[in-house]
Design a protein around this motif. Structure first.
Motif: not given
Length: 359
Positions: A64-66, A68-75, A83-86, A138-140
């Protein structure tokens, strides 16, 4: 170097930021300006929220954390220098977690249980098998892999110095320690500083792009970091100078681009000490809860003093265009040494921001 899917002109933005960090004039403030998009950049379906999920810092579900990170800059359209960043954050003060504290997840945030009941119980060591460190790496790693060519991944909010020691020892106990056993506190701060870089260095190598890295949503052309001492609101300038200024000096010597998170009216008395540390290039002023907003004239004297000392000012707040125009009248060319973080509802609002601050 190429652009990013979520910021096709990323190279130009990095060029401007590199110039601005090194004293260049953009003809306006540097702007971390985000405008809401009508459609997302890509279709990344959200995963169902796990049971018991209460904070974006949670370690309850790696997947779920991954996601959420993938979705952070979509909108968002990232404009000007944004810069788009998570981030792979586990809370505000990851270093305390790596050094033995336990994270207690609360709605919207996470608190840390002190792990040092007495000075005799103090233990400072790098633990490659610490649960929180393993989760961070792992998350990074996964966010870098999944975001390659799309967005950047910034460093976790590691934190250092007295804030980390306060998390480990407990704030009230540390206040007594500053008086009763200052030599022990200095020794702890030295060890925390060394351990900070034991974690920062591998993260920098993992997360940097071809030209630099991102921390606190700001890209810089080299080893960058956000430093802070929220604990400073509870101590005198003399104590801040004794305990924290040496930490800041040692840390800035090992970094290229440093901003300092300066939080709340209780921290204002330390302004002169902060300006005495050559390696702090920018002060990020946060007025704090219940205080007047960052655009308010109450804070203008400290902005003038900061810029006049050759430093930059970072503000992240809601700035109505008329307030930005008022700041432009007050500061003139000095406003070009500010970095403003703004999120607006659409491109029209973004254009209004640019009109208000441009020369």
């Amino acid at each position: 170097m190429s652009g990013l899917e979520y910021r096709p002109d990323a190279d130009a933005a990095r060029d401007r930021l590199a110039a601005w960090w090194n004293g260049g004039d953009l003809g306006r403030p540097a702007l971390l300006l985000k405008a809401r998009r009508e459609k997302p950049w890509a279709d990344v379906p959200a995963l169902p929220t796990p049971d018991g999920w209460v904070t974006h810092y949670s370690t309850k579900s790696f997947e779920y954390r991954v996601n959420a990170g993938l979705r952070e800059s979509l909108w968002h359209d990232h404009l000007c220098e944004s810069m788009p960043v998570t981030a792979a954050d586990l809370g505000p003060n990851c270093l305390a977690l790596y050094l033995g504290c336990r994270g207690v997840e609360m709605p919207g945030t996470v608190w840390f249980e002190p792990c040092m009941a007495s000075p005799e119980a103090a233990a400072f060591r790098y633990d490659p098998h610490n649960f929180y460190w393993d989760f961070t790496v792992r998350l990074a790693t996964e966010l870098v892999r999944a975001g390659k060519g799309r967005f950047l991944v910034q460093y976790p909010d590691i934190i250092e110095g007295l804030d980390t020691l306060a998390a480990m020892r407990g704030g009230e106990a540390l206040l007594a320690d500053l008086i009763d056993q200052p030599a022990w506190v200095h020794d702890c701060l030295d060890k925390i500083t060394d351990l900070y870089f034991a974690y920062y260095d591998p993260l920098y190598n993992l997360l940097k792009d071809e030209r630099g890295g991102t921390h606190f949503w700001v890209w810089a052309p080299g080893r960058c970091a956000k430093l802070q001492c929220d604990f400073s609101a509870m101590i005198s300038p003399a104590m801040f100078g004794d305990f924290m200024v040496p930490v800041l000096r040692r840390m800035t010597e090992r970094l290229d681009f440093v901003l300092y998170h300066w939080d709340g009216p209780g921290a204002v008395p330390h302004h002169d000490h902060l300006l005495s540390v050559p390696g702090i290039r920018m002060l990020q002023w946060t007025p704090g809860a219940a205080a007047t907003p960052a655009w308010h004239p109450q804070w203008w004297p400290i902005y003038h003093k900061t810029v006049d000392a050759g430093r930059m000012v970072m503000l992240s707040d809601w700035f109505p265009p008329e307030k930005l125009a008022a700041m432009k009248r007050e500061f003139g060319k000095k406003l070009n040494r500010f970095l403003l973080g703004l999120e607006v509802p659409d491109r029209a609002a973004a254009d209004a921001v640019l009109r208000a601050v441009s020369d």
